[in-house]
Design a protein around this motif. Structure first.
Motif, PDB file in Angstrom:
ATOM      1  N   ARG A  64       0.814  -1.217   0.000  1.00  0.00           N
ATOM      2  CA  ARG A  64       0.000   0.000   0.000  1.00  0.00           C
ATOM      3  C   ARG A  64       0.850   1.270   0.000  1.00  0.00           C
ATOM      4  O   ARG A  64       0.409   2.308  -0.480  1.00  0.00           O
ATOM      5  N   SER A  65       2.046   1.186   0.561  1.00  0.00           N
ATOM      6  CA  SER A  65       2.899   2.373   0.649  1.00  0.00           C
ATOM      7  C   SER A  65       3.685   2.642  -0.642  1.00  0.00           C
ATOM      8  O   SER A  65       4.303   3.695  -0.772  1.00  0.00           O
ATOM      9  N   LEU A  66       3.667   1.692  -1.590  1.00  0.00           N
ATOM     10  CA  LEU A  66       4.380   1.900  -2.848  1.00  0.00           C
ATOM     11  C   LEU A  66       3.710   3.006  -3.661  1.00  0.00           C
ATOM     12  O   LEU A  66       2.475   3.066  -3.743  1.00  0.00           O
ATOM     13  N   GLU A  67       4.527   3.831  -4.294  1.00  0.00           N
ATOM     14  CA  GLU A  67       4.009   4.870  -5.174  1.00  0.00           C
ATOM     15  C   GLU A  67       3.269   4.224  -6.342  1.00  0.00           C
ATOM     16  O   GLU A  67       3.754   3.259  -6.937  1.00  0.00           O
ATOM     17  N   GLY A  68       2.085   4.710  -6.620  1.00  0.00           N
ATOM     18  CA  GLY A  68       1.291   4.186  -7.725  1.00  0.00           C
ATOM     19  C   GLY A  68       0.288   3.131  -7.323  1.00  0.00           C
ATOM     20  O   GLY A  68      -0.546   2.740  -8.139  1.00  0.00           O
ATOM     21  N   VAL A  69       0.338   2.669  -6.087  1.00  0.00           N
ATOM     22  CA  VAL A  69      -0.652   1.702  -5.596  1.00  0.00           C
ATOM     23  C   VAL A  69      -1.767   2.494  -4.938  1.00  0.00           C
ATOM     24  O   VAL A  69      -1.572   3.160  -3.915  1.00  0.00           O
ATOM     25  N   ARG A  70      -2.935   2.465  -5.542  1.00  0.00           N
ATOM     26  CA  ARG A  70      -4.079   3.229  -5.018  1.00  0.00           C
ATOM     27  C   ARG A  70      -4.839   2.455  -3.951  1.00  0.00           C
ATOM     28  O   ARG A  70      -5.361   3.028  -3.018  1.00  0.00           O
ATOM     29  N   LYS A  71      -4.906   1.145  -4.146  1.00  0.00           N
ATOM     30  CA  LYS A  71      -5.672   0.316  -3.206  1.00  0.00           C
ATOM     31  C   LYS A  71      -5.107  -1.095  -3.270  1.00  0.00           C
ATOM     32  O   LYS A  71      -4.733  -1.564  -4.350  1.00  0.00           O
ATOM     33  N   ALA A  72      -5.028  -1.771  -2.120  1.00  0.00           N
ATOM     34  CA  ALA A  72      -4.595  -3.171  -2.082  1.00  0.00           C
ATOM     35  C   ALA A  72      -5.319  -3.853  -0.935  1.00  0.00           C
ATOM     36  O   ALA A  72      -5.355  -3.327   0.178  1.00  0.00           O
ATOM     37  N   SER A  73      -5.885  -5.018  -1.224  1.00  0.00           N
ATOM     38  CA  SER A  73      -6.578  -5.757  -0.164  1.00  0.00           C
ATOM     39  C   SER A  73      -6.499  -7.263  -0.433  1.00  0.00           C
ATOM     40  O   SER A  73      -6.414  -7.695  -1.578  1.00  0.00           O
ATOM     41  N   VAL A  74      -6.540  -8.021   0.651  1.00  0.00           N
ATOM     42  CA  VAL A  74      -6.573  -9.476   0.566  1.00  0.00           C
ATOM     43  C   VAL A  74      -8.017  -9.868   0.265  1.00  0.00           C
ATOM     44  O   VAL A  74      -8.924  -9.486   0.999  1.00  0.00           O
TER      45      VAL A  74
END
Length: 145
Positions: free
Chosen positions: A131-141
């Protein structure tokens, strides 16, 4: 009947269950070549070992042996997915599948399946780092198994 699971402190488990875990650990680490050798060394009958072996696991082993499916919305820019995959690989995660949609309105949905068995960090830490990577807007399991 649906299987039910419990978390129980080791010091209140019956001796046969604790010894069964010890035997499984010895076999896994190669400290004993056979079940017979391992049960003799810990002082457990073979019948007790076979009774419990498929029903008792250390919590850390159950937590680690799984495949996780992660859904992400990524900016449609070069290298973002590559950074996510590099992060997973750097933590000893094994990417099994990658499915990516065609980018719409500057975002692409990417779903990856990851074998987390050998990861060096907990799943929650991996997700925080993704989630903290630049360009990642949303991440979920979205799935675990």
């Amino acid at each position: 009947m649906t299987a039910r699971y419990y978390v129980v402190r080791e010091d209140i488990l019956p001796e046969a269950i604790v010894k069964t875990i010890q035997v499984k650990d010895m076999l896994k680490r190669g400290e004993a070549a056979t079940v017979h050798e391992a049960v003799e060394r810990v002082g457990l009958s073979r019948s007790a070992f076979y009774k419990y072996k498929d029903g008792v696991y250390p919590l850390s082993e159950l937590d680690r042996e799984r495949i996780v499916t992660v859904s992400m919305d990524l900016d449609h820019r070069s290298g973002i997915l590559s950074r996510v995959l590099g992060l997973v690989a750097g933590l000893e995660g094994n990417v099994l599948t990658i499915n990516q949609s065609i980018p719409l309105q500057g975002l692409a949905n990417v779903v990856i399946s990851v074998d987390t068995s050998y990861m060096t960090e907990e799943l929650s830490a991996l997700m925080d780092r993704i989630r903290s990577l630049e360009g990642v807007r949303k991440a979920s399991v979205i799935g675990q198994g």
